[in-house]
Design a protein around this motif. Sequence first.
Motif, PDB file in Angstrom:
ATOM      1  N   ASP A  93       0.833  -1.213   0.000  1.00 43.98           N
ATOM      2  CA  ASP A  93       0.000   0.000   0.000  1.00 43.98           C
ATOM      3  C   ASP A  93       0.866   1.261   0.000  1.00 43.98           C
ATOM      4  N   ALA A  94       1.919   1.236   0.819  1.00 40.54           N
ATOM      5  CA  ALA A  94       2.762   2.434   0.941  1.00 40.54           C
ATOM      6  C   ALA A  94       3.402   2.776  -0.414  1.00 40.54           C
ATOM      7  N   PHE A  95       3.930   1.765  -1.087  1.00 39.31           N
ATOM      8  CA  PHE A  95       4.594   2.037  -2.369  1.00 39.31           C
ATOM      9  C   PHE A  95       3.569   2.348  -3.476  1.00 39.31           C
ATOM     10  N   THR A  96       2.396   1.740  -3.382  1.00 36.73           N
ATOM     11  CA  THR A  96       1.357   2.048  -4.375  1.00 36.73           C
ATOM     12  C   THR A  96       0.909   3.499  -4.219  1.00 36.73           C
ATOM     13  N   ARG A  97       0.790   3.928  -2.949  1.00 34.97           N
ATOM     14  CA  ARG A  97       0.371   5.309  -2.711  1.00 34.97           C
ATOM     15  C   ARG A  97       1.428   6.289  -3.231  1.00 34.97           C
ATOM     16  N   LEU A  98       2.674   5.908  -3.024  1.00 32.84           N
ATOM     17  CA  LEU A  98       3.765   6.745  -3.542  1.00 32.84           C
ATOM     18  C   LEU A  98       3.680   6.838  -5.071  1.00 32.84           C
ATOM     19  N   TRP A  99       3.350   5.730  -5.688  1.00 28.41           N
ATOM     20  CA  TRP A  99       3.198   5.684  -7.156  1.00 28.41           C
ATOM     21  C   TRP A  99       2.081   6.617  -7.612  1.00 28.41           C
ATOM     22  N   VAL A 100       0.964   6.536  -6.908  1.00 29.08           N
ATOM     23  CA  VAL A 100      -0.221   7.309  -7.314  1.00 29.08           C
ATOM     24  C   VAL A 100      -0.026   8.802  -7.027  1.00 29.08           C
ATOM     25  N   GLN A 101       0.643   9.110  -5.910  1.00 29.64           N
ATOM     26  CA  GLN A 101       0.705  10.513  -5.471  1.00 29.64           C
ATOM     27  C   GLN A 101       2.070  11.160  -5.724  1.00 29.64           C
ATOM     28  N   ALA A 102       2.902  10.512  -6.520  1.00 28.82           N
ATOM     29  CA  ALA A 102       4.266  11.036  -6.703  1.00 28.82           C
ATOM     30  C   ALA A 102       4.272  12.470  -7.209  1.00 28.82           C
ATOM     31  N   ASP A 103       3.283  12.823  -8.023  1.00 27.27           N
ATOM     32  CA  ASP A 103       3.305  14.192  -8.571  1.00 27.27           C
ATOM     33  C   ASP A 103       2.939  15.243  -7.536  1.00 27.27           C
ATOM     34  N   SER A 104       2.453  14.799  -6.373  1.00 23.52           N
ATOM     35  CA  SER A 104       2.145  15.786  -5.333  1.00 23.52           C
ATOM     36  C   SER A 104       3.276  15.876  -4.303  1.00 23.52           C
ATOM     37  N   TYR A 105       4.353  15.129  -4.524  1.00 26.05           N
ATOM     38  CA  TYR A 105       5.463  15.150  -3.563  1.00 26.05           C
ATOM     39  C   TYR A 105       6.174  16.505  -3.578  1.00 26.05           C
ATOM     40  N   ARG A 106       6.408  17.055  -2.394  1.00 28.18           N
ATOM     41  CA  ARG A 106       7.112  18.334  -2.265  1.00 28.18           C
ATOM     42  C   ARG A 106       8.373  18.105  -1.439  1.00 28.18           C
ATOM     43  N   PRO A 107       9.544  18.132  -2.086  1.00 28.04           N
ATOM     44  CA  PRO A 107      10.788  17.820  -1.353  1.00 28.04           C
ATOM     45  C   PRO A 107      11.046  18.739  -0.177  1.00 28.04           C
ATOM     46  N   GLU A 108      10.521  19.962  -0.243  1.00 34.20           N
ATOM     47  CA  GLU A 108      10.793  20.889   0.858  1.00 34.20           C
ATOM     48  C   GLU A 108      10.002  20.514   2.118  1.00 34.20           C
TER      49      GLU A 108
END
Lengths: 248, 194
Positions: free
Chosen positions: B54-69
């Motif tokens: 689930d954790a990696f799937t969520r990362l896959w789905v939401q990667a474009d909302s990731y904010r490195p800051e």
Amino acid sequence: MSNEHVIEVIPAYVLDDISEEERARVQTHLAICNLCREEMRVFQLVLDELPEIVPQVTPTPALRVHLLRSVASLPQETVSRGRSSIRSAIPWPRLSFWQFLQGSRIPAWVGLGLILLLAISNLLLWQQVTGLRAEIASAETDMIVHPLHAVDGGLATGLVVMDPHGIYGTIIVDAVPSSPEGQQYQVWLSRGETIETGGLFTTWDNGYGAKVIYAPEPLNVYERIWVTIEPEGGSEHPTGKVVLQTLP
Amino acid sequence: MNISSLEDEALISLIARKQVEALGELYDRYSRLVFSLALYMVDDQPAAEEITQDAFTRLWVQADSYRPEQAKVKTWLVTIARNRAIDELRRRKVRPTSALLEEVWETSSNNLEEMVDGRAQSVRVRAALSTLPSEQRQVMVMAYFGGYSQAEISTELAMPLGTVKTRMRLAMQKLRQLLTSENGTGKSNSMEKA
């Protein structure tokens, strides 16, 4: 309120143990206070370290295979969103078709010919769209369903639903009594002599339960799927009474 | 392009563009950590695998909302997995007791010398946690690994909520000092690298 430092509640904030109201207050303050933001950053670094202390266990290689297969089959929303934004950036004439014709030097009969051509083209496109819709509809409904039957002739019933490639699968059961204290239901899959566990589940008071099935191989390669009742935490091999099974 | 040489943030950008190889690389880097945390918390291998997936799937789905800051990739993943594990514990209505958590902690601490796999980071954090007064470590371990809220710890340990909050804050402050001190058990830049 947002000028008050929030250092006292930052541990709870980074542990996500805070009310919505308080979270909003903290976030508002963090947006304007370097001191508290730095405090939060350092606390977050401390929390980042904690998972390191647990005994490290490597997951089975099958999990990686399953993950990569399953994400590859998810809809690519981001890509399509990107395309639409590019498309919307393309300048488009703001004239209507009639304005376009009137402003041009094209004779009327050519215009009528164009209209006829467009109508035929639309008709052909419509036929293609209808065909594609039918294909998509059949693909979406092309799920594989295996009924599960009670071994003792009781009311318990169930289904295993999987996609055509056997990548995703879910077991859904009904009229299966809540498992006794210290026991759980366990899903099993077999192919030849090989038996794999598909996971554990419990049922609600109304006898309903559902569980995503995980197995090392695509689910459609297994010949038999069944459910037993096992000690809590599951067994290496089936040991308990068979509750449900697919028909041979 | 040698994908294994890319930073986490670059991999996330590729994942946002739906490159499965990038997810595979990130999985290779963090699946052990995520799975181990989930297993430690829920003590159930199939559930831990589900949480990891689930954790990696969520990362896959939401990667474009990731904010490195806002957070490191590792922090993001671990937070998702930990929250899922807490949900699982709450759904089961079963929590590891404070005594059990302490027992697990003691057992794993006694195995410190057996950790010869180069996990210096782990040894450092354990060493820091070991120096905490036991009552502070107890609330910390209950909150982080047991998924207890501060109110639940207060009930479980039959102590005022204010005391729990104070111990938690003191524990965090002490850990921060220990893990960031230049001449102590570690350096601040080594935390950043983790």
